[in-house]
Motif scaffolding. Sequence first.
Motif, PDB file in Angstrom:
ATOM      1  N   LYS A  43       0.833  -1.204   0.000  1.00 50.50           N
ATOM      2  CA  LYS A  43       0.000   0.000   0.000  1.00 50.50           C
ATOM      3  C   LYS A  43       0.870   1.257   0.000  1.00 50.50           C
ATOM      4  O   LYS A  43       1.927   1.285   0.632  1.00 50.50           O
ATOM      5  CB  LYS A  43      -0.897   0.042   1.231  1.00 50.50           C
ATOM      6  CG  LYS A  43      -1.963  -1.019   1.320  1.00 50.50           C
ATOM      7  CD  LYS A  43      -2.782  -0.818   2.584  1.00 50.50           C
ATOM      8  CE  LYS A  43      -3.835  -1.902   2.749  1.00 50.50           C
ATOM      9  NZ  LYS A  43      -4.588  -1.697   4.020  1.00 50.50           N
ATOM     10  N   PRO A  44       0.423   2.332  -0.668  1.00 51.54           N
ATOM     11  CA  PRO A  44       1.111   3.609  -0.512  1.00 51.54           C
ATOM     12  C   PRO A  44       1.022   4.084   0.943  1.00 51.54           C
ATOM     13  O   PRO A  44       0.019   3.830   1.623  1.00 51.54           O
ATOM     14  CB  PRO A  44       0.339   4.561  -1.434  1.00 51.54           C
ATOM     15  CG  PRO A  44      -0.479   3.687  -2.318  1.00 51.54           C
ATOM     16  CD  PRO A  44      -0.735   2.420  -1.569  1.00 51.54           C
ATOM     17  N   VAL A  45       2.048   4.741   1.398  1.00 48.79           N
ATOM     18  CA  VAL A  45       2.043   5.250   2.768  1.00 48.79           C
ATOM     19  C   VAL A  45       0.848   6.169   2.999  1.00 48.79           C
ATOM     20  O   VAL A  45       0.216   6.133   4.057  1.00 48.79           O
ATOM     21  CB  VAL A  45       3.375   5.974   3.071  1.00 48.79           C
ATOM     22  CG1 VAL A  45       3.281   6.783   4.362  1.00 48.79           C
ATOM     23  CG2 VAL A  45       4.507   4.963   3.164  1.00 48.79           C
ATOM     24  N   TYR A  46       0.496   6.958   1.976  1.00 51.17           N
ATOM     25  CA  TYR A  46      -0.604   7.909   2.160  1.00 51.17           C
ATOM     26  C   TYR A  46      -1.971   7.223   2.228  1.00 51.17           C
ATOM     27  O   TYR A  46      -2.961   7.856   2.598  1.00 51.17           O
ATOM     28  CB  TYR A  46      -0.599   8.996   1.080  1.00 51.17           C
ATOM     29  CG  TYR A  46      -0.854   8.521  -0.335  1.00 51.17           C
ATOM     30  CD1 TYR A  46      -2.131   8.214  -0.781  1.00 51.17           C
ATOM     31  CD2 TYR A  46       0.196   8.407  -1.240  1.00 51.17           C
ATOM     32  CE1 TYR A  46      -2.364   7.788  -2.080  1.00 51.17           C
ATOM     33  CE2 TYR A  46      -0.024   7.973  -2.541  1.00 51.17           C
ATOM     34  CZ  TYR A  46      -1.298   7.667  -2.957  1.00 51.17           C
ATOM     35  OH  TYR A  46      -1.516   7.240  -4.239  1.00 51.17           O
ATOM     36  N   ALA A  47      -2.038   5.929   1.901  1.00 46.00           N
ATOM     37  CA  ALA A  47      -3.297   5.212   2.061  1.00 46.00           C
ATOM     38  C   ALA A  47      -3.610   4.974   3.534  1.00 46.00           C
ATOM     39  O   ALA A  47      -4.773   4.810   3.913  1.00 46.00           O
ATOM     40  CB  ALA A  47      -3.244   3.883   1.319  1.00 46.00           C
ATOM     41  N   VAL A  48      -2.585   4.942   4.371  1.00 51.98           N
ATOM     42  CA  VAL A  48      -2.755   4.778   5.816  1.00 51.98           C
ATOM     43  C   VAL A  48      -2.658   6.128   6.511  1.00 51.98           C
ATOM     44  O   VAL A  48      -3.511   6.479   7.325  1.00 51.98           O
ATOM     45  CB  VAL A  48      -1.704   3.798   6.370  1.00 51.98           C
ATOM     46  CG1 VAL A  48      -1.781   3.729   7.891  1.00 51.98           C
ATOM     47  CG2 VAL A  48      -1.900   2.411   5.758  1.00 51.98           C
ATOM     48  N   HIS A  49      -1.620   6.891   6.196  1.00 51.19           N
ATOM     49  CA  HIS A  49      -1.442   8.239   6.749  1.00 51.19           C
ATOM     50  C   HIS A  49      -1.906   9.228   5.676  1.00 51.19           C
ATOM     51  O   HIS A  49      -1.113   9.734   4.883  1.00 51.19           O
ATOM     52  CB  HIS A  49       0.022   8.476   7.132  1.00 51.19           C
ATOM     53  CG  HIS A  49       0.546   7.465   8.110  1.00 51.19           C
ATOM     54  ND1 HIS A  49       0.036   7.331   9.384  1.00 51.19           N
ATOM     55  CD2 HIS A  49       1.529   6.530   7.985  1.00 51.19           C
ATOM     56  CE1 HIS A  49       0.690   6.360  10.014  1.00 51.19           C
ATOM     57  NE2 HIS A  49       1.586   5.857   9.189  1.00 51.19           N
ATOM     58  N   GLU A  50      -3.208   9.485   5.686  1.00 56.19           N
ATOM     59  CA  GLU A  50      -3.816  10.174   4.546  1.00 56.19           C
ATOM     60  C   GLU A  50      -3.371  11.618   4.399  1.00 56.19           C
ATOM     61  O   GLU A  50      -3.469  12.196   3.309  1.00 56.19           O
ATOM     62  CB  GLU A  50      -5.343  10.086   4.658  1.00 56.19           C
ATOM     63  CG  GLU A  50      -5.843   8.643   4.553  1.00 56.19           C
ATOM     64  CD  GLU A  50      -7.354   8.540   4.678  1.00 56.19           C
ATOM     65  OE1 GLU A  50      -8.035   8.794   3.667  1.00 56.19           O
ATOM     66  OE2 GLU A  50      -7.834   8.214   5.777  1.00 56.19           O
ATOM     67  N   ASP A  51      -2.859  12.224   5.473  1.00 55.79           N
ATOM     68  CA  ASP A  51      -2.359  13.598   5.362  1.00 55.79           C
ATOM     69  C   ASP A  51      -1.066  13.665   4.562  1.00 55.79           C
ATOM     70  O   ASP A  51      -0.627  14.757   4.183  1.00 55.79           O
ATOM     71  CB  ASP A  51      -2.127  14.186   6.762  1.00 55.79           C
ATOM     72  CG  ASP A  51      -1.154  13.360   7.570  1.00 55.79           C
ATOM     73  OD1 ASP A  51      -1.337  12.131   7.645  1.00 55.79           O
ATOM     74  OD2 ASP A  51      -0.204  13.934   8.127  1.00 55.79           O
ATOM     75  N   LEU A  52      -0.419  12.522   4.276  1.00 59.20           N
ATOM     76  CA  LEU A  52       0.844  12.507   3.538  1.00 59.20           C
ATOM     77  C   LEU A  52       0.638  12.395   2.026  1.00 59.20           C
ATOM     78  O   LEU A  52       1.614  12.269   1.287  1.00 59.20           O
ATOM     79  CB  LEU A  52       1.731  11.361   4.023  1.00 59.20           C
ATOM     80  CG  LEU A  52       2.359  11.578   5.400  1.00 59.20           C
ATOM     81  CD1 LEU A  52       3.117  10.341   5.841  1.00 59.20           C
ATOM     82  CD2 LEU A  52       3.275  12.793   5.401  1.00 59.20           C
ATOM     83  N   ILE A  53      -0.601  12.466   1.553  1.00 61.37           N
ATOM     84  CA  ILE A  53      -0.827  12.452   0.111  1.00 61.37           C
ATOM     85  C   ILE A  53      -0.130  13.665  -0.516  1.00 61.37           C
ATOM     86  O   ILE A  53      -0.232  14.794  -0.027  1.00 61.37           O
ATOM     87  CB  ILE A  53      -2.339  12.434  -0.217  1.00 61.37           C
ATOM     88  CG1 ILE A  53      -2.547  12.195  -1.710  1.00 61.37           C
ATOM     89  CG2 ILE A  53      -3.045  13.698   0.248  1.00 61.37           C
ATOM     90  CD1 ILE A  53      -3.989  11.852  -2.073  1.00 61.37           C
ATOM     91  N   GLY A  54       0.645  13.413  -1.529  1.00 62.64           N
ATOM     92  CA  GLY A  54       1.416  14.477  -2.170  1.00 62.64           C
ATOM     93  C   GLY A  54       2.763  14.736  -1.523  1.00 62.64           C
ATOM     94  O   GLY A  54       3.594  15.449  -2.098  1.00 62.64           O
ATOM     95  N   GLU A  55       3.014  14.145  -0.344  1.00 64.23           N
ATOM     96  CA  GLU A  55       4.293  14.343   0.349  1.00 64.23           C
ATOM     97  C   GLU A  55       5.309  13.262   0.008  1.00 64.23           C
ATOM     98  O   GLU A  55       6.508  13.501   0.022  1.00 64.23           O
ATOM     99  CB  GLU A  55       4.066  14.353   1.870  1.00 64.23           C
ATOM    100  CG  GLU A  55       3.247  15.511   2.377  1.00 64.23           C
ATOM    101  CD  GLU A  55       3.991  16.835   2.276  1.00 64.23           C
ATOM    102  OE1 GLU A  55       5.213  16.861   2.470  1.00 64.23           O
ATOM    103  OE2 GLU A  55       3.323  17.842   1.988  1.00 64.23           O
ATOM    104  N   THR A  56       4.831  12.039  -0.253  1.00 64.31           N
ATOM    105  CA  THR A  56       5.745  10.931  -0.532  1.00 64.31           C
ATOM    106  C   THR A  56       5.050   9.893  -1.395  1.00 64.31           C
ATOM    107  O   THR A  56       3.833   9.710  -1.303  1.00 64.31           O
ATOM    108  CB  THR A  56       6.235  10.280   0.778  1.00 64.31           C
ATOM    109  OG1 THR A  56       7.078   9.175   0.455  1.00 64.31           O
ATOM    110  CG2 THR A  56       5.075   9.785   1.632  1.00 64.31           C
ATOM    111  N   LYS A  57       5.842   9.211  -2.225  1.00 67.30           N
ATOM    112  CA  LYS A  57       5.338   8.108  -3.036  1.00 67.30           C
ATOM    113  C   LYS A  57       5.779   6.764  -2.476  1.00 67.30           C
ATOM    114  O   LYS A  57       5.583   5.729  -3.114  1.00 67.30           O
ATOM    115  CB  LYS A  57       5.825   8.260  -4.479  1.00 67.30           C
ATOM    116  CG  LYS A  57       5.266   9.496  -5.177  1.00 67.30           C
ATOM    117  CD  LYS A  57       5.746   9.599  -6.603  1.00 67.30           C
ATOM    118  CE  LYS A  57       5.173  10.848  -7.285  1.00 67.30           C
ATOM    119  NZ  LYS A  57       5.663  10.975  -8.685  1.00 67.30           N
ATOM    120  N   LEU A  58       6.360   6.768  -1.290  1.00 71.29           N
ATOM    121  CA  LEU A  58       6.808   5.533  -0.665  1.00 71.29           C
ATOM    122  C   LEU A  58       5.644   4.569  -0.431  1.00 71.29           C
ATOM    123  O   LEU A  58       4.517   5.001  -0.185  1.00 71.29           O
ATOM    124  CB  LEU A  58       7.490   5.834   0.670  1.00 71.29           C
ATOM    125  CG  LEU A  58       8.889   6.458   0.602  1.00 71.29           C
ATOM    126  CD1 LEU A  58       9.261   7.032   1.965  1.00 71.29           C
ATOM    127  CD2 LEU A  58       9.912   5.411   0.158  1.00 71.29           C
TER     128      LEU A  58
END
Length: 327
Positions: A43-58
């Motif tokens: 899963k993309p990190v932002y799928a769990v930590h949704e505030d990180l959308i656009g901050e990282t593609k990890l």
Amino acid sequence: MNKNIKVGIVGGAGYTGGELIRLLVNHPYVAVSFIHSRSNAGKPVYAVHEDLIGETKLQFTGELSQDIDVLFLCVGHGEAKKFLAENPVNDNIKVIDLSQDFRLGKHSAVGNRQFVYGLPELNRDAIRTASNIANPGCFATAIQLGLLPLAKAGLLDHVYTTGITGSTGAGQSPSSTSHFSWRANNIQAYKTLNHQHMNEIGESMLQLHPAGKIDINFIPWRGDFARGIFISSQLDCDLTEAQLNNLYTEFYDGHPFTIVSKQPIFLKQVVNTNKCIVQLEKVGTKLVVHSIIDNLLKGASGQAVQNMNLLFGVDECAGLKLKANYF
């Protein structure tokens, strides 16, 4: 300086893991190599930590890599020691553990790894030369930063402490006392005089005041807010408030994240920062020391990054110049 500190994170899906990711993806000297979470692998990190959308593609991974400089363990208490036993980590990789597994002297080693207690205001020189760090607990950090100058001056005997913490201090897994409908408009004392952080506090106080027995009586409270800790510690003291302010200012001189205030302090001053703010009040022979931190930053992930900076000889404040959520 290039981003040449390669970082791995184990347990990246929880509150402390999320805060750590937020700090490290924008750290000037860090490249995040992997974020481990078996339950979220792929899963993309932002799928769990949704505030990180656009901050990282990890993306989260279920695999571990030895091609890193430092490994952060953001796992539950008891799980860090188990993880290191089951997953050998190369000796050249430094480890920063955010659980309580290695905080006490008698438990501060596993295999050939010896852990240093990672409270920079107490052990900064030892941290700089260490390989493994046991990150302090959140309540322990706030209480200790309020009392360390008094311990060094030999002024601690009997201390009565209360502290209130936000719901994030209970972790991300839901429980009856972290549910919104329970927390809203509600407070509760818990683990009265029996909180698990008291042992590490006792060891730290004795580092500075080895000759005396210090009796700290602590009652923690659950508060109806998300994050932050407010501590008030009361004791007898004959010094004047001016003398005490000088004592504290001198002790914390050169420590960028602990500030002594002569004005009343409040929680919003530290939320979303790595600061601890301390205020002293004197009434007759009674001294009250107030200390405030963000439990997820100075009480966990922010302090872990501060320790990493010290381990690798970079600016102690790198990646931690954060603005308080004042409004």
